[in-house]
Structures are given as structure tokens and as C-alpha cells.
Design a protein around this motif. Sequence first.
Motif, PDB file in Angstrom:
ATOM      1  N   GLN A  14      -7.747 -46.830  40.161  1.00 28.66           N
ATOM      2  CA  GLN A  14      -7.405 -45.798  39.195  1.00 28.66           C
ATOM      3  C   GLN A  14      -5.933 -45.425  39.335  1.00 28.66           C
ATOM      4  N   THR A  15      -5.438 -45.355  40.570  1.00 32.52           N
ATOM      5  CA  THR A  15      -4.038 -45.017  40.812  1.00 32.52           C
ATOM      6  C   THR A  15      -3.131 -46.090  40.249  1.00 32.52           C
ATOM      7  N   ASP A  16      -3.472 -47.371  40.455  1.00 35.65           N
ATOM      8  CA  ASP A  16      -2.626 -48.462  40.010  1.00 35.65           C
ATOM      9  C   ASP A  16      -2.507 -48.493  38.491  1.00 35.65           C
ATOM     10  N   GLU A  17      -3.524 -48.045  37.765  1.00 37.43           N
ATOM     11  CA  GLU A  17      -3.474 -48.035  36.308  1.00 37.43           C
ATOM     12  C   GLU A  17      -2.432 -47.050  35.789  1.00 37.43           C
ATOM     13  N   VAL A  18      -2.063 -46.076  36.588  1.00 34.76           N
ATOM     14  CA  VAL A  18      -1.100 -45.068  36.189  1.00 34.76           C
ATOM     15  C   VAL A  18       0.312 -45.648  36.174  1.00 34.76           C
ATOM     16  N   PHE A  19       0.595 -46.615  37.024  1.00 31.81           N
ATOM     17  CA  PHE A  19       1.930 -47.166  37.170  1.00 31.81           C
ATOM     18  C   PHE A  19       2.124 -48.390  36.273  1.00 31.81           C
ATOM     19  N   GLU A  20       3.258 -48.425  35.591  1.00 30.39           N
ATOM     20  CA  GLU A  20       3.570 -49.548  34.707  1.00 30.39           C
ATOM     21  C   GLU A  20       3.793 -50.816  35.520  1.00 30.39           C
ATOM     22  N   LYS A  21       3.228 -51.921  35.039  1.00 25.52           N
ATOM     23  CA  LYS A  21       3.379 -53.217  35.692  1.00 25.52           C
ATOM     24  C   LYS A  21       4.484 -53.998  34.996  1.00 25.52           C
ATOM     25  N   TYR A  22       5.331 -54.630  35.799  1.00 25.34           N
ATOM     26  CA  TYR A  22       6.447 -55.400  35.269  1.00 25.34           C
ATOM     27  C   TYR A  22       6.279 -56.870  35.624  1.00 25.34           C
ATOM     28  N   PRO A  23       6.406 -57.766  34.651  1.00 24.70           N
ATOM     29  CA  PRO A  23       6.329 -59.197  34.970  1.00 24.70           C
ATOM     30  C   PRO A  23       7.614 -59.632  35.666  1.00 24.70           C
ATOM     31  N   ARG A  48       3.514 -62.352  40.324  1.00 25.29           N
ATOM     32  CA  ARG A  48       3.436 -62.368  38.857  1.00 25.29           C
ATOM     33  C   ARG A  48       3.871 -61.038  38.257  1.00 25.29           C
ATOM     34  N   THR A  49       3.296 -59.942  38.757  1.00 23.52           N
ATOM     35  CA  THR A  49       3.662 -58.609  38.264  1.00 23.52           C
ATOM     36  C   THR A  49       3.818 -57.680  39.458  1.00 23.52           C
ATOM     37  N   ILE A  50       4.559 -56.602  39.229  1.00 21.84           N
ATOM     38  CA  ILE A  50       4.769 -55.618  40.293  1.00 21.84           C
ATOM     39  C   ILE A  50       4.846 -54.227  39.667  1.00 21.84           C
ATOM     40  N   SER A  51       4.388 -53.245  40.425  1.00 23.36           N
ATOM     41  CA  SER A  51       4.508 -51.837  40.029  1.00 23.36           C
ATOM     42  C   SER A  51       4.898 -51.063  41.279  1.00 23.36           C
ATOM     43  N   LEU A  52       5.023 -49.759  41.155  1.00 26.41           N
ATOM     44  CA  LEU A  52       5.330 -48.935  42.327  1.00 26.41           C
ATOM     45  C   LEU A  52       4.198 -48.963  43.350  1.00 26.41           C
ATOM     46  N   PHE A 104      14.109 -49.729  44.608  1.00 30.89           N
ATOM     47  CA  PHE A 104      13.711 -51.055  45.085  1.00 30.89           C
ATOM     48  C   PHE A 104      13.034 -51.825  43.958  1.00 30.89           C
ATOM     49  N   LEU A 105      12.133 -51.165  43.242  1.00 32.69           N
ATOM     50  CA  LEU A 105      11.451 -51.798  42.116  1.00 32.69           C
ATOM     51  C   LEU A 105      12.466 -52.226  41.054  1.00 32.69           C
ATOM     52  N   HIS A 106      13.414 -51.373  40.740  1.00 32.41           N
ATOM     53  CA  HIS A 106      14.453 -51.699  39.768  1.00 32.41           C
ATOM     54  C   HIS A 106      15.241 -52.932  40.222  1.00 32.41           C
ATOM     55  N   HIS A 107      15.551 -53.002  41.518  1.00 32.63           N
ATOM     56  CA  HIS A 107      16.283 -54.148  42.067  1.00 32.63           C
ATOM     57  C   HIS A 107      15.478 -55.438  41.904  1.00 32.63           C
ATOM     58  N   VAL A 108      14.176 -55.394  42.175  1.00 34.38           N
ATOM     59  CA  VAL A 108      13.314 -56.569  42.027  1.00 34.38           C
ATOM     60  C   VAL A 108      13.284 -57.027  40.573  1.00 34.38           C
ATOM     61  N   ILE A 109      13.126 -56.084  39.649  1.00 39.35           N
ATOM     62  CA  ILE A 109      13.064 -56.416  38.225  1.00 39.35           C
ATOM     63  C   ILE A 109      14.398 -56.991  37.761  1.00 39.35           C
ATOM     64  N   ARG A 110      15.488 -56.369  38.177  1.00 41.65           N
ATOM     65  CA  ARG A 110      16.820 -56.832  37.792  1.00 41.65           C
ATOM     66  C   ARG A 110      17.100 -58.231  38.339  1.00 41.65           C
ATOM     67  N   LEU A 111      16.732 -58.475  39.598  1.00 41.74           N
ATOM     68  CA  LEU A 111      16.931 -59.787  40.216  1.00 41.74           C
ATOM     69  C   LEU A 111      16.134 -60.843  39.471  1.00 41.74           C
ATOM     70  N   SER A 112      14.907 -60.519  39.088  1.00 48.77           N
ATOM     71  CA  SER A 112      14.064 -61.446  38.339  1.00 48.77           C
ATOM     72  C   SER A 112      14.683 -61.753  36.977  1.00 48.77           C
ATOM     73  N   PHE A 113      15.210 -60.732  36.312  1.00 47.24           N
ATOM     74  CA  PHE A 113      15.828 -60.910  34.998  1.00 47.24           C
ATOM     75  C   PHE A 113      17.070 -61.785  35.107  1.00 47.24           C
ATOM     76  N   GLU A 114      17.915 -61.519  36.118  1.00 43.40           N
ATOM     77  CA  GLU A 114      19.162 -62.265  36.271  1.00 43.40           C
ATOM     78  C   GLU A 114      18.925 -63.742  36.563  1.00 43.40           C
ATOM     79  N   THR A 115      17.875 -64.068  37.319  1.00 47.17           N
ATOM     80  CA  THR A 115      17.633 -65.460  37.666  1.00 47.17           C
ATOM     81  C   THR A 115      16.913 -66.205  36.549  1.00 47.17           C
ATOM     82  N   SER A 116      16.323 -65.480  35.608  1.00 51.49           N
ATOM     83  CA  SER A 116      15.601 -66.152  34.522  1.00 51.49           C
ATOM     84  C   SER A 116      16.492 -66.402  33.302  1.00 51.49           C
ATOM     85  N   HIS A 117      17.680 -65.817  33.263  1.00 52.33           N
ATOM     86  CA  HIS A 117      18.570 -66.002  32.109  1.00 52.33           C
ATOM     87  C   HIS A 117      19.823 -66.736  32.504  1.00 52.33           C
TER      88      HIS A 117
END
Length: 117
Positions: A14-23, A48-52, A104-117
Amino acid sequence: MPLNIEVDTGRREQTDEVFEKYPVDRPGKIIFVGRHLSTSTSYRCLVRTISLAGAELEVSPNLPVPGNFFLEIMGIHDDIGCTVIRREEEKVTVGFNMLIDPEFLHHVIRLSFETSH
């Protein structure tokens, strides 16, 4: 024969559903915690996906995944303590033992975005 682990964690789900998941589709390592807190054994995975609060990992269906382990996301030198919530063949849903820092989550998402483009 794949190892299927089902843990009753109604509160955590239930807790995990509250947090947005990022691919992120980022390579990672599952680091086993052994005797005397040794961390000599590790296996590759794909985050595959990560959240807080947790992540969804893809592993080999034949890989035995312990109930508790450290997750290392490639390119980031911090380990995250994890607990398995659910296992469905190659998909492993984990909850983080503590909420990760939003920066930390922002860094992971940003790193993923930078390596995919």
C-alpha cells in the motif's frame, strides 16, 4: 525450476503505491550479505523501475534471490538495503529498507536519461 518467494507485506505494498515509479532500465547488482556481513557474492540485474520506496528488478529466472540484500545501481556507488516483496519468475519487486533521498532518486533518473540519449 524458478524460486518463487511470496511475502505477505500488505502495508508495504500500500505504501509503495503512493510513490511514483520511474522507468530507468539501468544495470545493477544484487549483493548478498553473507556471514559476518561479508558482501563477496553478487549477481547482475536490471533495474526496470524505481521509486522512493522500492524498485522492480529483472533477474535470471534461475537465480536464487535472498530475502534481504544490497542493491547497487551501476554508475552510482551507494548500496541500497532491500527486502523482497514479491517474485514472479524473472521480475522481483523489492522494498527499500529506508526511503531513499529524493536527491538520490533524481540522480538515478537523470543518469538513466543521460545514458539513453
